[in-house]
Write a protein that holds these residues in place. Structure first.
Motif, short mmCIF file in Angstrom:
data_model
loop_
_atom_site.label_atom_id
_atom_site.label_comp_id
_atom_site.label_asym_id
_atom_site.label_seq_id
_atom_site.Cartn_x
_atom_site.Cartn_y
_atom_site.Cartn_z
N ASP A 148 -3.84 7.27 -3.20
CA ASP A 148 -3.24 6.12 -2.51
C ASP A 148 -3.43 4.87 -3.37
O ASP A 148 -4.48 4.68 -3.98
CB ASP A 148 -3.95 5.90 -1.15
CG ASP A 148 -3.61 7.00 -0.16
OD1 ASP A 148 -2.75 7.84 -0.47
OD2 ASP A 148 -4.24 7.01 0.92
N ARG A 191 0.86 -1.18 0.00
CA ARG A 191 0.00 0.00 0.00
C ARG A 191 0.89 1.23 0.00
O ARG A 191 1.72 1.42 0.88
CB ARG A 191 -0.91 -0.01 1.22
CG ARG A 191 -1.70 -1.29 1.27
CD ARG A 191 -2.45 -1.41 2.55
NE ARG A 191 -3.75 -0.85 2.41
CZ ARG A 191 -4.53 -0.53 3.44
NH1 ARG A 191 -4.07 -0.65 4.65
NH2 ARG A 191 -5.71 -0.04 3.22
N LEU A 228 0.77 5.04 0.36
CA LEU A 228 -0.09 6.12 0.81
C LEU A 228 0.60 7.46 0.62
O LEU A 228 1.80 7.59 0.91
CB LEU A 228 -0.45 5.94 2.29
CG LEU A 228 -1.10 4.60 2.67
CD1 LEU A 228 -1.49 4.61 4.14
CD2 LEU A 228 -2.31 4.30 1.82
N GLY A 229 -0.19 8.44 0.19
CA GLY A 229 0.35 9.77 -0.05
C GLY A 229 0.96 10.41 1.18
O GLY A 229 1.88 11.22 1.08
N VAL A 230 0.47 10.03 2.35
CA VAL A 230 0.97 10.69 3.57
C VAL A 230 2.19 10.00 4.14
O VAL A 230 2.79 10.49 5.10
CB VAL A 230 -0.14 10.73 4.65
CG1 VAL A 230 -1.30 11.60 4.20
CG2 VAL A 230 -0.61 9.32 4.99
N LEU A 231 2.56 8.84 3.58
CA LEU A 231 3.68 8.10 4.14
C LEU A 231 4.89 8.15 3.21
O LEU A 231 4.75 8.23 2.00
CB LEU A 231 3.29 6.63 4.38
CG LEU A 231 2.17 6.39 5.39
CD1 LEU A 231 1.95 4.89 5.58
CD2 LEU A 231 2.49 7.04 6.73
N THR A 232 6.03 8.11 3.84
CA THR A 232 7.27 8.21 3.07
C THR A 232 7.64 6.89 2.41
O THR A 232 8.38 6.86 1.46
CB THR A 232 8.43 8.66 3.98
OG1 THR A 232 8.45 7.78 5.11
CG2 THR A 232 8.25 10.08 4.43
N HIS A 233 7.18 5.76 2.96
CA HIS A 233 7.46 4.48 2.30
C HIS A 233 6.23 3.60 2.33
O HIS A 233 5.34 3.78 3.16
CB HIS A 233 8.66 3.79 2.94
CG HIS A 233 8.47 3.47 4.39
ND1 HIS A 233 7.65 2.47 4.81
CD2 HIS A 233 8.99 4.04 5.50
CE1 HIS A 233 7.68 2.43 6.12
NE2 HIS A 233 8.48 3.38 6.57
N LEU A 267 3.54 0.44 2.80
CA LEU A 267 3.24 -0.53 3.85
C LEU A 267 3.11 -1.89 3.19
O LEU A 267 2.38 -2.05 2.22
CB LEU A 267 1.92 -0.19 4.55
CG LEU A 267 1.85 1.14 5.30
CD1 LEU A 267 0.41 1.41 5.75
CD2 LEU A 267 2.79 1.13 6.50
N GLN A 296 -7.05 4.79 -4.90
CA GLN A 296 -8.03 5.58 -4.14
C GLN A 296 -8.16 6.96 -4.77
O GLN A 296 -7.29 7.40 -5.53
CB GLN A 296 -7.58 5.73 -2.68
CG GLN A 296 -7.33 4.42 -1.96
CD GLN A 296 -8.61 3.67 -1.62
OE1 GLN A 296 -9.69 4.25 -1.61
NE2 GLN A 296 -8.48 2.38 -1.39
N THR A 327 -4.77 -11.16 7.56
CA THR A 327 -3.41 -10.65 7.46
C THR A 327 -2.59 -11.29 8.57
O THR A 327 -2.99 -11.27 9.73
CB THR A 327 -3.43 -9.12 7.64
OG1 THR A 327 -4.39 -8.57 6.74
CG2 THR A 327 -2.07 -8.51 7.35
N GLN A 332 -3.18 0.59 -3.69
CA GLN A 332 -3.17 -0.67 -2.95
C GLN A 332 -3.01 -1.77 -3.98
O GLN A 332 -3.80 -1.87 -4.91
CB GLN A 332 -4.50 -0.79 -2.20
CG GLN A 332 -4.69 -2.04 -1.40
CD GLN A 332 -6.07 -2.04 -0.71
OE1 GLN A 332 -6.84 -1.10 -0.88
NE2 GLN A 332 -6.35 -3.07 0.03
N ASN A 347 -7.73 9.75 -3.44
CA ASN A 347 -6.66 10.67 -3.03
C ASN A 347 -5.29 10.24 -3.58
O ASN A 347 -4.26 10.79 -3.20
CB ASN A 347 -6.61 10.78 -1.51
CG ASN A 347 -6.33 9.44 -0.85
OD1 ASN A 347 -6.04 8.45 -1.51
ND2 ASN A 347 -6.41 9.42 0.47
N ARG A 379 1.08 -7.29 11.25
CA ARG A 379 0.26 -7.35 12.45
C ARG A 379 -0.99 -8.16 12.14
O ARG A 379 -1.66 -7.88 11.15
CB ARG A 379 -0.14 -5.93 12.86
CG ARG A 379 -0.22 -5.80 14.34
CD ARG A 379 -0.72 -4.47 14.78
NE ARG A 379 -1.67 -4.73 15.85
CZ ARG A 379 -2.33 -3.82 16.48
NH1 ARG A 379 -2.17 -2.55 16.15
NH2 ARG A 379 -3.15 -4.14 17.44
#
Lengths: 773, 191
Positions: B183, B51, B53-58, B60, B179, B78, B185, B181, B82
């Motif tokens: 993002d 995944r 995401l635009g708000v994350l630097t790397h 997931l 998504q 999953t 997946q 925005n 986690r």
């Protein structure tokens, strides 16, 4: 059929009295609500709160349960009901655990914008780098979830979960479990819904429509075996009113049919029925008018009971006609029975003192209605009937001695055996003493089963039952909220002591504007917040602008005006607030309901030195009132009995007759008490007044049996006539025992049984012992 | 108990997707692909997910097991990093994470409903459900196909920009969701 000589006079009298009754019935409307039947509080404060609880917004709560099917099916029905009802203007809100977008959108937006003003926990406003780092870490975890994409915007905008915290504060303290997406009872397969109606709880017409809507909506879902349970003040009100209406219709129709049937069987003459119709119509009319004048209204129960009283009131005209010989002059019959009749009326009316003076408005009405009815029937019998009867030459078709009656009378020889049931009764009473129940619940018009269901639903849905409540008053809504906030520390202390589990009040739903301003003042400036965010995300994989929406929201929260009560108009919160915070005559009141109270004394003690806080223990208050009324009833019963004995001593003027009369009445009462004890129910106020009433009627019978120097013919007439009277009373009160209204049921059972005993013992003990041989 | 209601209230934040109706000419290949997919009544596959995401630097990364049972049961378990179990069964979704279970009704959360349709309808062979939410076009042939899905309604557009599903015959190889925005997946089925 006997053909009367001159029926015109009789026909005219009947027509006139029937016309009068019709006019009175038309002119005086009946009240059917229970509010008019229950006691009022002892002081202004209690009265105010009682009224708020019974008639205020709390009265608009309707609790629903659906059971009797597998849970998925119950959930489907719950969802279906919500869908069918939520668009209906009859309902302010329909909740089943699922909140629709339309219902919450306005509130949702307001709460989202004002979350930092509303969230009760200070931790949601803790924007220190350490706290934020922890919050951001949780956000990261949430984003990693499979459903993360759905919630990601929310997580990033509100990392400290202020919105969740604010929403949680609004949630009622429900004891439900969430199953298949809707509320279920915690311990059984029963889906739950909580409704508020637009109509006031005591608006019986509109509430009846509400219940019909509920039932038809439920039926429209094809519920199969599933059942819809309904509870709440308005449900009770409508149910008892319609039960009462049904009772009254039943009483009116069946009493008249039964009484008419017995009379026709006895006299075989419709003209006799017509003659007895005169005192019937007159006594009902006058009793209605008197009750209306004394109490200001006539309650349905009073009329229902009044109909039953016919069985007793009509004894007098029946005694008159039954004792007449065909061809006798107007005064001749009265000469023989007049004395006993006057004594009988007096004692019967004295038998109602307990009911008249008990202090409960409803019962007092019953007593007054009955007493006036008896008096009018007796007066008509003494002063009007003789002329009617003689004019129409009415008399019983069968008269004079018969072998059957003579044989029956020989039973009196063995009357010493009456001691056996009496002694058994005394022994039984000694072994199982009667207990007195002075709780008001004993007087409640609502069946116990319905009460249990109501308690269960209230507990599960977190609806306060108003047994203990507090009222805070102040000049403005904000002042009330501020006052409630200062009490918060008291609640925390009481909670720690285990005296209660929490409280429901308006301040929990909407903090005062002062508190909201105070909370906003603690928020950091944009620059400070940006620095904190930057520091917090240092060790986390968030980009610099990841939390820009959050920073923006905090910045705008600092400039927002606090939410006021008025801002809540049209949202579900308004429905929750309005029963807890309201204005009455320029003064604002806040109601506080403690939840799961363990220690009432501790709560009252803690609030004793708080100004402008009124504590009302509704249960104790009402039970206290009830005990007070029971004591009062007992006092007046005593007065009535002493007076009745005085009247007997004065009227009988013979020791042996006095002994016979009192023995028969005493035996009847002891047997009745033993049966009541045997049934295992504690005695309530209702039984007390019924007992006294039985006393009055048994005296009436005993007096007639005890008349001196009777020839065979007269004894036979008395026997036949009293049997007629007894049959009428037992039948009408027996009918009362089949009523829906528990209060009428109890009176019916007790009196019907008591009167049967009174007849038996009166015949055996009060009558003269027949000559031997 | 409170938690669920709170979650649902949050769900209300998303607007309702209105009933969209499909007027495109039935794409024979797309229908054929989905029908083929639906012919498998039960499947258990291992997956790897990325995944961005635009708000994350790397990105997931996660992996786990996907279970489908005809007609309406889908479990996405999953295992790392986690543990979490997402179950879409009938008209409810439950998410178990960190010892807590949340139940959500699909009817109450349009975003979640769209997610459920995206994951479940192709496996169920439910072309009708798919076409209610998306314009579906197909490329390639049965041996190696790609289904491209674009949301029909404006509301759905605010949540999802595009979904691309690719595979061979009746096996899915990957699912990409972009998504609104931006993002991304990407779910790869291990074979």
């Amino acid at each position: 059929m006997t053909r009367p000589a001159r029926p015109h006079f009789l026909a005219a009298a009947l027509a006139l009295s029937a016309l009068l009754a019709a006019v009175v019935m038309w002119a005086i409307p009946l009240r059917l609500d229970m509010a008019g039947f229950l006691p009022k509080g002892h002081d202004d404060g209690t009265r105010f709160l009682l009224r708020e609880v019974q008639e205020g917004v709390a009265g608009t709560v309707v609790m629903l349960g659906i059971e009797g099917a597998p849970e998925p099916e119950l959930a489907r029905l719950s969802l279906g009901l919500q869908k069918a009802l939520s668009g209906d203007p009859q309902f302010v809100s329909v909740m089943n655990g699922v909140f629709s977008v339309q219902q919450t959108q306005g509130l949702h937006n307001a709460m989202m914008a004002h979350r930092y003003q509303l969230a009760p926990d200070a931790s949601t406003r803790d924007f220190s780098p350490q706290a934020l780092e922890q919050a951001f870490d949780t956000v990261l975890d949430g984003l990693g979830s499979s459903a993360g994409s759905v919630f990601s915007d929310m997580l990033l905008r509100d990392p400290t979960k202020a919105f969740l915290n604010a929403v949680q504060a609004l949630e009622p303290d429900v004891q439900v479990r969430m199953q298949h997406g809707v509320w279920f009872a915690s311990d059984q397969p029963r889906a739950l819904l909580l409704l508020r109606t637009t109509a006031p709880g005591m608006d019986l017409v509109r509430q009846k429509a509400v219940q019909q809507t509920l039932q038809s909506a439920f039926a429209g879902l094809h519920p199969g075996a599933a059942r819809l349970l309904m509870s709440g003040p308005s449900i009770f009100a409508v149910r008892s009113a319609s039960g009462m209406r049904a009772d009254m219709d039943l009483m009116a129709l069946c009493s008249i049919l039964m009484v008419a049937g017995v009379l026709y069987w006895r006299f075989r003459s419709l003209w006799v029925l017509a003659a007895i119709g005169v005192p019937f119509f007159l006594s009902i009319s006058v009793a209605m008018v008197v009750v209306r004048l004394v109490f200001g209204y006539v309650h349905g129960i009073a009329l229902g009971f009044g109909m039953t009283m016919l069985g007793v009131a009509l004894d007098y005209p029946v005694l008159l006609i039954g004792h007449r010989d065909r061809g006798e002059g107007p005064e001749a019959t009265l000469h023989r029975i007049g004395h006993s009749l006057r004594l009988g009326v007096t004692t019967a009316i004295l038998g109602l003192t307990g009911m008249i003076f008990c202090g409960l408005p409803g019962l007092a009405q019953l007593g007054t209605f009955a007493a006036v009815g008896l008096m009018v029937a007796a007066c008509v019998t003494l002063y009007l009937m003789p002329r009617l009867v003689v004019a129409a030459d009415l008399a019983p078709s069968v008269s004079g001695p018969s072998r059957k009656l003579v044989r029956a009378e020989t039973v009196r020889r063995y009357r010493v055996f009456c001691l056996v049931p009496v002694l058994i009764s005394v022994f039984w009473l000694w072994q199982h003493p009667l207990t007195l129940d002075t709780r008001l619940a004993a007087l409640s018009p609502i069946p116990e089963q319905a009460h249990l269901l109501d308690d269960a639903l209230r507990h599960e849905l977190g609806v306060p039952d108003a047994s203990l409540m507090l009222a805070v008053s102040a000049p403005s809504a904000q002042a009330v909220l501020e006052r409630e906030e200062t009490l918060a520390s008291v609640w925390t202390r009481l909670q720690q002591q285990g005296a209660l589990s929490g409280v429901q009040d308006a301040a929990r739903l909407l903090p005062s504007m002062k508190t909201q301003r105070h909370r906003v003042a603690s928020l950091p400036s944009v620059a400070d917040l940006q620095n904190a965010v930057a520091e917090a995300r240092q060790n986390l994989p968030f980009k610099p602008d990841a939390f820009s929406a959050f920073v923006h929201d905090v910045a705008s929260a600092r400039t927002l005006t606090p939410l006021s009560v008025q801002d809540m108009a049209g949202t579900p919160l308004e429905a929750a607030l309005s029963p807890l915070l309201f204005e009455r005559q320029g003064q604002w009141f806040g109601l506080v309901f403690p939840e799961r109270v363990q220690n009432r004394a501790a709560i009252e003690h803690a609030l004793a030195d708080q100004p402008n806080v009124l504590v009302v223990d509704m249960k104790r208050e009402i039970d206290g009132l009830s005990a007070h009324y029971t004591a009062r009833t007992l006092r007046w019963m005593l007065v009535g009995c002493v007076l009745a004995v005085g009247v007997l001593v004065y009227g009988l003027r013979s020791v042996s007759r006095l002994v016979r009369v009192t023995a028969s009445v005493g035996a009847a009462l002891i047997s009745l008490l033993a049966v009541l004890a045997g049934l295992g129910h504690p005695l309530t106020l209702i039984h007390l007044i019924s007992l006294q009433f039985v006393l009055g009627v048994s005296l009436d019978y005993a007096l007639f049996f005890a008349r001196p120097q009777l020839d065979d013919a007269e004894r036979a007439r008395t026997m036949r006539t009293l049997l007629t009277c007894n049959a009428m009373t037992v039948l009408t009160f027996g009918l009362l025992a089949t009523c829906n209204t528990p209060l009428l049921q109890e009176i019916g059972k007790t009196v019907a049984l008591g009167v049967l005993f009174a007849m038996a013992y009166g015949f055996l003990l009060a009558g003269q012992r027949p000559k031997m041989g | 108990m409170k938690r669920f209601a709170v979650l649902l209230l949050c769900g209300g934040f998303f607007t309702v997707a209105p009933q969209a109706h499909c007027e495109t000419v039935p794409d024979d290949l797309a229908t054929q692909i989905v029908t083929h997919l639906g012919s498998v009544s039960e499947r258990t596959e291992h997956f790897h997910e990325t995944r961005e995401l635009g708000v994350l630097t790397h990105p997931l990364l996660s992996s786990g097991v996907l279970v489908f049972r005809h007609p309406a049961f889908l479990e996405k378990e999953t295992l790392s990093p986690r543990p979490e179990t997402l179950v879409i069964d009938g008209d409810t979704v439950s998410v178990q994470r960190g010892g807590h279970v949340r139940h959500i009704l699909l009817a109450q959360n349009p975003a979640l409903a769209l997610l459920a349709t995206t994951l479940r309808a192709p496996l169920a062979g439910n072309m009708a459900a798919l076409r209610q939410a998306y314009t579906v076009t197909a490329q390639g042939d049965m041996g190696a196909w790609t289904l491209t899905m674009t949301p029909l309604s404006e509301q759905a557009h605010k949540m999802v920009r595009q979904v691309v599903l690719s595979g061979r015959n009746n096996a899915v190889e990957s699912l990409k969701v972009i998504q609104a925005n931006g993002d991304r997946q990407t779910l790869m089925i291990d074979h």
